[in-house]
Design a protein around this motif. Structure first.
Motif, PDB file in Angstrom:
ATOM      1  N   GLY A 104       9.684   9.369  14.679  1.00 44.12           N
ATOM      2  CA  GLY A 104      10.733   8.898  13.697  1.00 44.12           C
ATOM      3  C   GLY A 104      10.256   7.448  13.339  1.00 44.12           C
ATOM      4  O   GLY A 104      11.304   6.713  13.082  1.00 44.12           O
ATOM      5  N   THR A 105       9.221   6.876  13.659  1.00 49.85           N
ATOM      6  CA  THR A 105       8.916   5.446  13.443  1.00 49.85           C
ATOM      7  C   THR A 105       8.511   5.236  12.055  1.00 49.85           C
ATOM      8  O   THR A 105       8.491   6.184  11.048  1.00 49.85           O
ATOM      9  CB  THR A 105       7.763   4.830  14.206  1.00 49.85           C
ATOM     10  N   ARG A 106       8.837   3.768  11.480  1.00 47.16           N
ATOM     11  CA  ARG A 106       8.917   3.722  10.167  1.00 47.16           C
ATOM     12  C   ARG A 106       7.391   2.723   9.730  1.00 47.16           C
ATOM     13  O   ARG A 106       7.238   1.738  10.618  1.00 47.16           O
ATOM     14  CB  ARG A 106      10.043   2.866   9.702  1.00 47.16           C
ATOM     15  N   GLU A 107       7.012   2.938   8.587  1.00 45.94           N
ATOM     16  CA  GLU A 107       6.066   1.838   8.272  1.00 45.94           C
ATOM     17  C   GLU A 107       6.650   0.727   7.245  1.00 45.94           C
ATOM     18  O   GLU A 107       6.927   1.258   6.264  1.00 45.94           O
ATOM     19  CB  GLU A 107       4.637   2.901   7.481  1.00 45.94           C
ATOM     20  N   PRO A 108       6.464  -0.379   7.573  1.00 45.74           N
ATOM     21  CA  PRO A 108       7.250  -1.327   6.727  1.00 45.74           C
ATOM     22  C   PRO A 108       6.590  -1.564   5.317  1.00 45.74           C
ATOM     23  O   PRO A 108       7.299  -1.813   4.303  1.00 45.74           O
ATOM     24  CB  PRO A 108       6.823  -2.476   7.525  1.00 45.74           C
ATOM     25  N   ASP A 109       5.319  -1.110   4.916  1.00 39.74           N
ATOM     26  CA  ASP A 109       4.576  -1.096   3.678  1.00 39.74           C
ATOM     27  C   ASP A 109       4.698   0.333   2.950  1.00 39.74           C
ATOM     28  O   ASP A 109       4.346   0.169   1.725  1.00 39.74           O
ATOM     29  CB  ASP A 109       3.222  -1.581   3.932  1.00 39.74           C
ATOM     30  N   GLY A 110       5.442   1.122   3.648  1.00 34.64           N
ATOM     31  CA  GLY A 110       5.700   2.325   2.927  1.00 34.64           C
ATOM     32  C   GLY A 110       4.250   3.189   3.371  1.00 34.64           C
ATOM     33  O   GLY A 110       3.303   2.948   3.489  1.00 34.64           O
ATOM     34  N   VAL A 111       4.609   4.793   3.243  1.00 38.47           N
ATOM     35  CA  VAL A 111       3.513   5.725   3.511  1.00 38.47           C
ATOM     36  C   VAL A 111       2.726   5.762   2.276  1.00 38.47           C
ATOM     37  O   VAL A 111       3.023   5.537   1.112  1.00 38.47           O
ATOM     38  CB  VAL A 111       4.047   7.055   3.893  1.00 38.47           C
ATOM     39  N   THR A 112       1.311   6.023   2.490  1.00 36.47           N
ATOM     40  CA  THR A 112       0.393   6.037   1.262  1.00 36.47           C
ATOM     41  C   THR A 112       0.060   7.581   1.053  1.00 36.47           C
ATOM     42  O   THR A 112      -0.410   7.765   0.051  1.00 36.47           O
ATOM     43  CB  THR A 112      -0.927   5.494   1.720  1.00 36.47           C
ATOM     44  N   PHE A 113       0.505   8.391   2.028  1.00 34.09           N
ATOM     45  CA  PHE A 113       0.249   9.800   1.786  1.00 34.09           C
ATOM     46  C   PHE A 113       1.186  10.567   2.579  1.00 34.09           C
ATOM     47  O   PHE A 113       1.817  10.307   3.585  1.00 34.09           O
ATOM     48  CB  PHE A 113      -1.106  10.422   2.087  1.00 34.09           C
ATOM     49  N   PHE A 114       1.523  11.972   2.272  1.00 40.68           N
ATOM     50  CA  PHE A 114       2.341  12.810   2.952  1.00 40.68           C
ATOM     51  C   PHE A 114       1.272  13.924   3.746  1.00 40.68           C
ATOM     52  O   PHE A 114       0.337  14.189   3.223  1.00 40.68           O
ATOM     53  CB  PHE A 114       3.355  13.487   2.171  1.00 40.68           C
TER      54      PHE A 114
END
Length: 330
Positions: A17-27
Motif C-alpha cells: 500500500g505504499t505510494r509513489e510521489p511522482d505517480g505510477v507510470t504503468f499498471f
C-alpha cells in the motif's frame, strides 16, 4: 534484471500500500493469476474463441460485398461485425499475453485507451443493433415506403450516430478518471483496464467519477433498450394484423436480430450482477465471457438463420474449392 527488480518493486509497493510521489507510470494487470497452471486451459479456450470470432466476422464482411447482399440489413450487419472484431481485439490479445507471462503490465495511457475503446465499441454495437431494429420496423410496418426512407444516406447517418452516441457516453467519464492522481498501488485486479478496478487505485475522491460513469451507462443501456423495445412493440402490433404466412415471414426476418439483442442484454445483466459478487475471479470470468460471447455468436446466429447468407457462403466455398482443385491440378 533491472526490469524484473522494477516490476517486483511495484508489486511489493502495491501489496504494502505504499505510494509513489511522482505517480505510477504503468499498471499491473493481475488477471486470473490466482488460478496458476489452470490459466492455460482458459488460454486455449479464449484463443480458439478469438480466432473463430475474427474469422466468422471477417467472413460476414467479405460476403456482404456480394451484390446479392447489398440491402440495408446486411450493411448494418457488416458494420456490426467490424465493431465486434475491433471490440474483442481491444482486450483479448492483451489478456492472452498475460496468461503466458508472469507479470502483465500496461502503460497508464495504454490502459485508458483500452478502457475507452472497450466501452465505446460496446455502446456502438448497441447503437447499431438499434439501427437494425429500426430497419426491421420500416421493412415490416412500412414496406411500401421502405426503399424511399432507408436510403444509403440514412444508413450512413445511422451508423455515424451509433459511433457518436458511443463516444458521447464514454468520453466524459474516461477523461475524468484519467485526470485523477495515481500514486500507488498500481495493481489492477482485472484482466484489462476495467473502469471500476482502475478507479479504486486513484488517490483522490472518485464519487464524481462513479456518478458520471453510472449515469452515462444508464443512458446508453436505457436509450438503446427502449428504442429497440419500442420498435418490436410496433412490429408486434403490425404483425398481429397479418395472415399466418405473413407473420411467419416477418418473424423469420427478425428472429436473428432478436436473438443477438437478447444475448447481449442478458450478458450485460450478468456482468452487472457479478460486480456485486465477492469472488474476484468470478467477476473477471463473467466479464471475459461478456466480451467474447456476443461477437462470437453473431456470425453463427446470422449464418444459421439467414438463407441468403447461407447461399452466399455455399457459393463462396464452391468457388474456393474449385480454385484449390485447379491449383493442385497445375
Amino acid at each position: 534484471v533491472a526490469c524484473i527488480y522494477k516490476i517486483n518493486f511495484y508489486i511489493s509497493s502495491s501489496v504494502n500500500g505504499t505510494r509513489e510521489p511522482d505517480g505510477v507510470t504503468f499498471f499491473i494487470l493481475q488477471g486470473l493469476s490466482s488460478l496458476g497452471d489452470r490459466q492455460m486451459i482458459l488460454f486455449v479456450i479464449l484463443l480458439l474463441g478469438y480466432i473463430i470470432t475474427q474469422g466468422g466476422n471477417s467472413m460476414i464482411i467479405f460476403l456482404v460485398q456480394n451484390k446479392a447482399l447489398h440491402s440495408p440489413m446486411y450493411f448494418f450487419l457488416a458494420n456490426l461485425s467490424f465493431v465486434d472484431m475491433v471490440y474483442t481485439t481491444t482486450t483479448i490479445p492483451k489478456m492472452l499475453v498475460g496468461f503466458l507471462s508472469d507479470v502483465s503490465t500496461i502503460s497508464v495511457p495504454g490502459c485508458f485507451l483500452q478502457m475507452f475503446f472497450f466501452i465505446q465499441l460496446g455502446i456502438t454495437s448497441r447503437g447499431i443493433l438499434t439501427a437494425m431494429a429500426y430497419d426491421r420496423y420500416l421493412a415490416i410496418c412500412h414496406p411500401l415506403h421502405y426503399t424511399s426512407i432507408m436510403t444509403q444516406h440514412i444508413q450512413l447517418l445511422l451508423i455515424a450516430g451509433a459511433w457518436a452516441f458511443g463516444t458521447f457516453c464514454t468520453l466524459p467519464a474516461n477523461l475524468i478518471t484519467w485526470h485523477q492522481p495515481y500514486c500507488g498501488p498500481n495493481v489492477v485486479k482485472h484482466g484489462w483496464g476495467d473502469p471500476s478496478s482502475v478507479r479504486r487505485l486513484a488517490c483522490a475522491d472518485t464519487s464524481v467519477d462513479n456518478t458520471v460513469s453510472l449515469s452515462l451507462a444508464l443512458v446508453a443501456l436505457l436509450t438503446t433498450g427502449v428504442l429497440i423495445l419500442t420498435s418490436y412493440v410496433l412490429i408486434g402490433i403490425s404483425v398481429s394484423r397479418m395472415s399466418v404466412a405473413q407473420r411467419l415471414k416477418a418473424f423469420g426476418t427478425c428472429v436473428s436480430h432478436l436473438t443477438v439483442v437478447s444475448i447481449s442484454y442478458t450478458a450485460a445483466s450478468f456482468v452487472y450482477i457479478s460486480y456485486r459478487s465477492p469472488p474476484r475471479d468470478v467477476r473477471i470470468i463473467v466479464a471475459v465471457l461478456y466480451a467474447a460471447l456476443t461477437p462470437f455468436l453473431n456470425p453463427v446466429i446470422y449464418s444459421l438463420r439467414n438463407k441468403e447468407l447461407q447461399e452466399s457462403i455455399r457459393r463462396t466455398l464452391v468457388r474456393f474449392l474449385f480454385l484449390m482443385n485447379s491449383c493442385f491440378r497445375k
